[in-house]
Write a protein that holds these residues in place. Structure first.
Motif, mmCIF file in Angstrom:
data_model
loop_
_atom_site.group_PDB
_atom_site.id
_atom_site.type_symbol
_atom_site.label_atom_id
_atom_site.label_comp_id
_atom_site.label_asym_id
_atom_site.label_seq_id
_atom_site.Cartn_x
_atom_site.Cartn_y
_atom_site.Cartn_z
ATOM 1 N N TYR A 181 54.953 38.416 5.589
ATOM 2 C CA TYR A 181 55.470 37.241 5.150
ATOM 3 C C TYR A 181 56.895 37.300 4.890
ATOM 4 C CZ TYR A 181 56.912 32.564 3.819
ATOM 5 O OH TYR A 181 57.731 31.590 3.539
ATOM 6 N N ASN A 182 57.786 36.824 5.589
ATOM 7 C CA ASN A 182 59.307 36.949 5.470
ATOM 8 C C ASN A 182 60.093 35.512 5.920
ATOM 9 O OD1 ASN A 182 61.678 38.302 5.220
ATOM 10 N ND2 ASN A 182 61.832 39.070 7.266
ATOM 11 N N ASN A 183 59.382 34.716 4.914
ATOM 12 C CA ASN A 183 60.024 33.203 4.877
ATOM 13 C C ASN A 183 59.855 32.408 6.118
ATOM 14 O OD1 ASN A 183 61.483 31.526 3.141
ATOM 15 N ND2 ASN A 183 63.334 31.779 4.246
ATOM 16 N N GLU A 184 58.940 32.803 7.036
ATOM 17 C CA GLU A 184 58.458 32.135 8.232
ATOM 18 C C GLU A 184 58.181 30.602 7.859
ATOM 19 O OE1 GLU A 184 57.813 36.036 9.633
ATOM 20 O OE2 GLU A 184 57.424 35.062 7.727
ATOM 21 N N ASP A 185 58.386 29.666 8.398
ATOM 22 C CA ASP A 185 58.169 28.169 8.161
ATOM 23 C C ASP A 185 56.572 27.878 8.377
ATOM 24 O OD1 ASP A 185 58.906 25.316 8.006
ATOM 25 O OD2 ASP A 185 57.986 24.984 9.925
ATOM 26 N N LEU A 186 56.027 28.477 9.215
ATOM 27 C CA LEU A 186 54.505 28.183 9.329
ATOM 28 C C LEU A 186 53.709 29.465 9.692
ATOM 29 C CD1 LEU A 186 52.229 26.137 10.338
ATOM 30 C CD2 LEU A 186 53.177 26.453 12.772
ATOM 31 N N ILE A 187 52.577 29.380 9.355
ATOM 32 C CA ILE A 187 51.636 30.652 9.267
ATOM 33 C C ILE A 187 50.384 29.977 9.928
ATOM 34 C CG2 ILE A 187 50.272 32.501 8.702
ATOM 35 C CD1 ILE A 187 52.126 32.455 6.203
ATOM 36 N N CYS A 188 50.043 30.680 11.190
ATOM 37 C CA CYS A 188 48.847 30.126 11.838
ATOM 38 C C CYS A 188 47.693 31.307 11.801
ATOM 39 C CB CYS A 188 49.015 29.628 13.113
ATOM 40 S SG CYS A 188 49.927 27.732 13.143
ATOM 41 N N VAL A 189 46.470 31.315 11.587
ATOM 42 C CA VAL A 189 45.572 32.338 11.677
ATOM 43 C C VAL A 189 44.469 32.061 12.272
ATOM 44 C CG1 VAL A 189 43.993 33.644 10.030
ATOM 45 C CG2 VAL A 189 46.407 33.543 9.494
ATOM 46 N N LEU A 190 43.766 32.989 13.159
ATOM 47 C CA LEU A 190 42.732 32.548 14.034
ATOM 48 C C LEU A 190 41.621 33.833 13.472
ATOM 49 C CD1 LEU A 190 41.101 30.761 15.811
ATOM 50 C CD2 LEU A 190 41.871 32.313 17.638
ATOM 51 N N TRP A 191 40.798 33.170 12.380
ATOM 52 C CA TRP A 191 39.937 34.074 11.897
ATOM 53 C C TRP A 191 38.768 34.791 12.858
ATOM 54 C CZ3 TRP A 191 41.822 35.842 7.344
ATOM 55 C CH2 TRP A 191 42.360 34.847 6.722
ATOM 56 N N THR A 192 38.320 36.205 12.615
ATOM 57 C CA THR A 192 37.486 36.740 13.599
ATOM 58 C C THR A 192 36.075 36.570 13.022
ATOM 59 O OG1 THR A 192 37.106 38.552 15.016
ATOM 60 C CG2 THR A 192 37.505 38.922 12.477
ATOM 61 N N GLY A 193 35.048 37.310 13.667
ATOM 62 C CA GLY A 193 33.734 37.135 13.260
ATOM 63 C C GLY A 193 33.671 38.014 11.791
ATOM 64 N N PHE A 194 32.477 37.674 11.065
ATOM 65 C CA PHE A 194 32.473 37.959 9.873
ATOM 66 C C PHE A 194 31.726 39.460 9.538
ATOM 67 C CE2 PHE A 194 32.070 33.229 7.897
ATOM 68 C CZ PHE A 194 33.557 33.151 8.137
ATOM 69 N N ASP A 195 31.169 39.978 10.587
ATOM 70 C CA ASP A 195 30.621 41.186 10.563
ATOM 71 C C ASP A 195 31.359 42.341 10.676
ATOM 72 O OD1 ASP A 195 31.087 40.809 13.388
ATOM 73 O OD2 ASP A 195 29.829 42.204 13.904
ATOM 74 N N ARG A 196 32.780 42.235 10.787
ATOM 75 C CA ARG A 196 33.677 43.318 10.807
ATOM 76 C C ARG A 196 34.184 43.603 9.501
ATOM 77 N NH1 ARG A 196 37.438 41.544 15.992
ATOM 78 N NH2 ARG A 196 35.809 41.392 17.702
ATOM 79 N N TRP A 197 34.309 45.166 9.404
ATOM 80 C CA TRP A 197 34.814 45.827 8.097
ATOM 81 C C TRP A 197 35.988 46.665 8.539
ATOM 82 C CZ3 TRP A 197 32.032 46.109 3.317
ATOM 83 C CH2 TRP A 197 30.839 45.311 3.072
ATOM 84 N N ASP A 198 37.079 46.475 7.882
ATOM 85 C CA ASP A 198 38.016 47.394 8.028
ATOM 86 C C ASP A 198 38.653 48.330 6.961
ATOM 87 O OD1 ASP A 198 39.572 45.521 10.206
ATOM 88 O OD2 ASP A 198 39.518 44.181 8.362
ATOM 89 N N PHE A 199 38.686 49.518 7.597
ATOM 90 C CA PHE A 199 38.928 50.694 6.752
ATOM 91 C C PHE A 199 40.305 51.553 7.466
ATOM 92 C CE2 PHE A 199 34.559 50.389 7.117
ATOM 93 C CZ PHE A 199 34.040 50.334 5.610
ATOM 94 N N GLU A 200 41.068 52.176 6.467
ATOM 95 C CA GLU A 200 42.013 52.883 6.843
ATOM 96 C C GLU A 200 42.077 54.427 6.592
ATOM 97 O OE1 GLU A 200 46.150 51.555 6.107
ATOM 98 O OE2 GLU A 200 45.540 49.427 6.231
ATOM 99 N N ASP A 201 42.455 55.110 7.546
ATOM 100 C CA ASP A 201 42.589 56.611 7.153
ATOM 101 C C ASP A 201 44.063 56.974 7.354
ATOM 102 O OD1 ASP A 201 42.794 56.615 10.137
ATOM 103 O OD2 ASP A 201 40.930 57.599 10.394
ATOM 104 N N LEU A 202 44.421 58.366 7.559
ATOM 105 C CA LEU A 202 45.860 58.736 7.813
ATOM 106 C C LEU A 202 46.383 58.360 9.058
ATOM 107 C CD1 LEU A 202 45.613 62.297 5.884
ATOM 108 C CD2 LEU A 202 46.469 59.897 4.919
ATOM 109 N N ASN A 203 45.361 58.267 10.024
ATOM 110 C CA ASN A 203 46.004 57.935 11.423
ATOM 111 C C ASN A 203 45.981 56.262 11.638
ATOM 112 O OD1 ASN A 203 45.912 60.507 12.259
ATOM 113 N ND2 ASN A 203 43.660 60.427 12.332
#
Length: 251
Positions: free
Chosen positions: A61-83
């Protein structure tokens, strides 16, 4: 200290492939930004889960006037590795050994996933309201654990599990905290007179009986991502809600 834009005449959008706009030459964030006459920073990413979608808003977020989000399905899990970021879900079980281990350890409980994702939705609402940011959000589609189109053998394929899932949704206290003026289609489930964007595109089909074979607002009968016309419909829903909440942008 991070510098902000001199002008707030800008939109931030976040979501999964429905927001990134794969296989379509124009996506709903582009169409919406044109209609509002605002620049757009689009953080949509194919395959993203709601943790990623929420994090992009908070991290960028960088001072935008409006944020719009379109959420996805609830079965998804996010992970992060070095890549970088990886998402694992019912439809994308790669790496399979990770999915199998999480499933064997009972870490893929649908009712927990429901609560986990509602926390992201509520957290986004709180972030915007605390920082006095205009915001609108919606759900792109339900996942295979949700009642709207559960296949045989899935968690909610029988009526008892459907009732349990919906009861958990209603009883969870965050359900009552969501400001439905800002959430298009809330409470999302057909059984509760709500809808997702996918539901809305289906309902807009001129041929209700034949839409699965020859959909007008999807890429194809095998790719249910919205095409350009579908993205335009989604953009119009966000635009109309913007007018309802904040008035005509030209005035």
């Amino acid at each position: 200290m991070k510098l902000t834009h001199e002008s707030r005449n800008k939109i931030m959008t976040s979501g999964c492939s429905w927001t990134e706009g794969i296989n379509s030459n124009q996506n709903w964030p582009d169409i919406l930004s044109d209609k509002l006459r605002k620049e757009n920073s689009n953080y949509g990413m194919s395959g993203a889960g709601n943790q990623y979608i929420y994090n992009q808003v908070v991290d960028n977020y960088n001072n935008e006037d409006l944020i719009c989000v379109l959420w996805t399905g609830f079965d998804r899990w996010d992970f992060e590795d070095l890549n970088g970021r990886k998402t694992i879900s019912m439809t994308n079980k790669h790496p399979k050994e990770v999915w199998d281990a999480l499933t064997e350890a009972n870490f893929m409980e649908p009712l927990f996933n429901l609560k986990r994702n509602l926390r992201y939705i509520h957290g986004f609402q709180n972030f915007c309201e605390a920082n006095k940011i205009k915001y609108i959000h919606a759900l792109a589609f339900t996942d295979v654990w949700c009642p709207s189109w559960a296949p045989t053998g899935s968690y909610v394929a029988n009526s008892g599990s459907q009732i349990r899932y919906l009861k958990e949704f209603i009883d969870y206290n965050i359900h009552d905290y969501i400001n439905d003026d800002h959430f298009i289609g809330w409470p999302c489930f057909n059984e509760m007179q709500g809808y997702t964007m996918s539901n809305h595109l289906q309902d807009a089909e001129p041929d209700q009986k034949g839409w699965r074979r020859n959909p007008k607002f999807r890429i194809s009968s095998t790719d249910w991502h919205p095409n350009k016309e579908g993205h335009s419909i989604i953009a119009n829903l966000f635009y109309d809600r913007y007018i309802e909440l904040y008035g005509n942008p030209a005035s």
